[in-house]
Design an enzyme around this catalytic site. Structure first.
Site, PDB file in Angstrom:
ATOM      1  N   ASN A 274      -7.711   8.221   0.940  1.00  0.00           N
ATOM      2  CA  ASN A 274      -8.358   7.531   2.064  1.00  0.00           C
ATOM      3  C   ASN A 274      -9.702   8.215   2.311  1.00  0.00           C
ATOM      4  O   ASN A 274      -9.948   9.313   1.803  1.00  0.00           O
ATOM      5  CB  ASN A 274      -7.463   7.484   3.298  1.00  0.00           C
ATOM      6  CG  ASN A 274      -7.092   8.866   3.774  1.00  0.00           C
ATOM      7  OD1 ASN A 274      -7.962   9.659   4.124  1.00  0.00           O
ATOM      8  ND2 ASN A 274      -5.805   9.182   3.754  1.00  0.00           N
TER       9      ASN A 274
ATOM     10  N   ASP B  41       5.489   9.289 -12.737  1.00  0.00           N
ATOM     11  CA  ASP B  41       4.838  10.039 -11.653  1.00  0.00           C
ATOM     12  C   ASP B  41       3.494  10.547 -12.174  1.00  0.00           C
ATOM     13  O   ASP B  41       3.457  11.307 -13.158  1.00  0.00           O
ATOM     14  CB  ASP B  41       5.771  11.204 -11.282  1.00  0.00           C
ATOM     15  CG  ASP B  41       5.217  12.078 -10.180  1.00  0.00           C
ATOM     16  OD1 ASP B  41       4.026  11.943  -9.816  1.00  0.00           O
ATOM     17  OD2 ASP B  41       5.985  12.928  -9.690  1.00  0.00           O
TER      18      ASP B  41
ATOM     19  N   VAL C 111       0.784   8.367  -3.043  1.00  0.00           N
ATOM     20  CA  VAL C 111       0.345   9.130  -4.207  1.00  0.00           C
ATOM     21  C   VAL C 111      -0.585  10.272  -3.787  1.00  0.00           C
ATOM     22  O   VAL C 111      -0.568  11.358  -4.392  1.00  0.00           O
ATOM     23  CB  VAL C 111      -0.284   8.188  -5.259  1.00  0.00           C
ATOM     24  CG1 VAL C 111      -1.604   7.621  -4.837  1.00  0.00           C
ATOM     25  CG2 VAL C 111      -0.398   8.875  -6.607  1.00  0.00           C
ATOM     26  N   ASP C 112      -1.355  10.073  -2.739  1.00  0.00           N
ATOM     27  CA  ASP C 112      -2.255  11.094  -2.202  1.00  0.00           C
ATOM     28  C   ASP C 112      -1.458  12.341  -1.795  1.00  0.00           C
ATOM     29  O   ASP C 112      -1.774  13.472  -2.204  1.00  0.00           O
ATOM     30  CB  ASP C 112      -2.976  10.482  -0.991  1.00  0.00           C
ATOM     31  CG  ASP C 112      -4.214  11.242  -0.566  1.00  0.00           C
ATOM     32  OD1 ASP C 112      -4.538  12.256  -1.211  1.00  0.00           O
ATOM     33  OD2 ASP C 112      -4.857  10.818   0.405  1.00  0.00           O
TER      34      ASP C 112
HETATM   35  P1  ADP Z   1      -2.861   2.975  -1.096  1.00  0.00           P
HETATM   36  O1  ADP Z   1      -3.103   3.585   0.255  1.00  0.00           O
HETATM   37  O2  ADP Z   1      -4.115   2.874  -1.935  1.00  0.00           O
HETATM   38  O3  ADP Z   1      -2.104   1.701  -1.008  1.00  0.00           O
HETATM   39  P2  ADP Z   1      -0.401   4.455  -1.851  1.00  0.00           P
HETATM   40  O4  ADP Z   1      -0.314   5.858  -2.316  1.00  0.00           O
HETATM   41  O5  ADP Z   1       0.234   4.119  -0.544  1.00  0.00           O
HETATM   42  O6  ADP Z   1      -1.986   4.081  -1.878  1.00  0.00           O
HETATM   43  O7  ADP Z   1       0.199   3.483  -2.969  1.00  0.00           O
HETATM   44  C1  ADP Z   1      -0.437   3.220  -4.186  1.00  0.00           C
HETATM   45  C2  ADP Z   1       0.614   3.172  -5.294  1.00  0.00           C
HETATM   46  O8  ADP Z   1       0.946   4.502  -5.684  1.00  0.00           O
HETATM   47  C3  ADP Z   1       1.937   2.497  -4.914  1.00  0.00           C
HETATM   48  O9  ADP Z   1       2.331   1.643  -5.992  1.00  0.00           O
HETATM   49  C4  ADP Z   1       2.905   3.679  -4.813  1.00  0.00           C
HETATM   50  O10 ADP Z   1       4.246   3.291  -5.136  1.00  0.00           O
HETATM   51  C5  ADP Z   1       2.345   4.577  -5.878  1.00  0.00           C
HETATM   52  N1  ADP Z   1       2.751   5.997  -5.898  1.00  0.00           N
HETATM   53  C6  ADP Z   1       3.271   6.762  -4.919  1.00  0.00           C
HETATM   54  N2  ADP Z   1       3.521   8.008  -5.394  1.00  0.00           N
HETATM   55  C7  ADP Z   1       3.140   8.017  -6.709  1.00  0.00           C
HETATM   56  C8  ADP Z   1       3.161   8.987  -7.756  1.00  0.00           C
HETATM   57  N3  ADP Z   1       3.597  10.239  -7.562  1.00  0.00           N
HETATM   58  N4  ADP Z   1       2.703   8.610  -8.998  1.00  0.00           N
HETATM   59  C9  ADP Z   1       2.230   7.373  -9.216  1.00  0.00           C
HETATM   60  N5  ADP Z   1       2.182   6.420  -8.278  1.00  0.00           N
HETATM   61  C10 ADP Z   1       2.637   6.735  -7.033  1.00  0.00           C
END
Ligand code: ADP
Length: 194
Positions: free
Chosen positions: A34, A20, A43-44
């Protein structure tokens, strides 16, 4: 000799971690943001939830000053309650099938994040897998672009930078490990034929 999940480049290195990104104690974590910078899912959402309202305050101030940011751009804010010192908010491309310059745009997103880190004299940076969640970029295509872009950048840096890719699930980790193996194989010294 590097571990399987590491690649040393001059004074710098790239390391793959499954985990994480919000728990990383580094100079900056990169957010797959975004363009509105107003938070979102994936992740955002995790970064804003763990970091608290200070990050959103900074994002709002930035958007007021310069407007929303477009794909391929990155900006830096404080990190609120996170163990990291800063958050670099980077906007990756939305996957549209691969013929609309997505790879070039993804490359730019990593480059702009790295440039911002160097400008701010940061020496440990954690990246998520930008664009491979809600933005639907196939991870086995995104992983080589991400790793090659970072490796090329590190080749130009005299000062060491520690880069970690913090990959949230096993599928993503495995795709990055496969891409790292290919890069390592391509830069091994060629064997002499006798
Ligand atoms: P995007 O809109 O750029 O595709 P996302 O957040 O939907 O961004 O996904 C990007 C990556 O981040 C995915 O592989 C997702 O599984 C991952 N992700 C989600 N939460 C976390 C976290 N807490 N730490 C690291 N990676 C994460």
């Amino acid at each position: 000799m590097d571990q399987e999940n590491e690649l040393t480049i001059r004074a710098s290195f790239i390391k793959l971690i499954q985990g994480d990104i919000t728990t990383q104690e580094v100079d900056a974590i990169v957010n797959a943001a975004n363009g509105s910078l107003m938070g979102g899912g994936g992740v955002d959402g995790a970064i804003h939830k763990a970091g608290g309202p200070a990050i959103l305050e900074d994002c709002k101030a930035l958007v007021e000053m310069q407007g929303p940011i477009s794909a391929g751009m990155a900006v830096i804010t404080s990190a609120g309650n996170l163990p990291a010192r800063h958050v670099i908010h980077a906007v990756g491309p939305i996957w549209m099938g691969g013929t609309l310059g997505e790879a070039e745009m993804l490359r730019l997103t990593y480059e702009e994040s790295l440039k911002l880190a160097v400008e701010n004299e940061l020496s440990s940076i954690a990246f998520p897998s930008i664009s491979t969640g809600a933005y639907r970029y196939p991870v086995e295509k995104a992983a080589p672009v991400a790793l090659e872009t970072v490796a090329e950048f590190l080749k130009e840096q005299k000062k060491g930078i520690k880069i970690s890719f913090v990959l949230f699930n096993e599928e993503t980790y495995n795709a990055y490990q496969a891409a790292l193996n290919k890069i390592k194989a391509s830069i091994l010294p060629k064997k002499k034929h006798s």
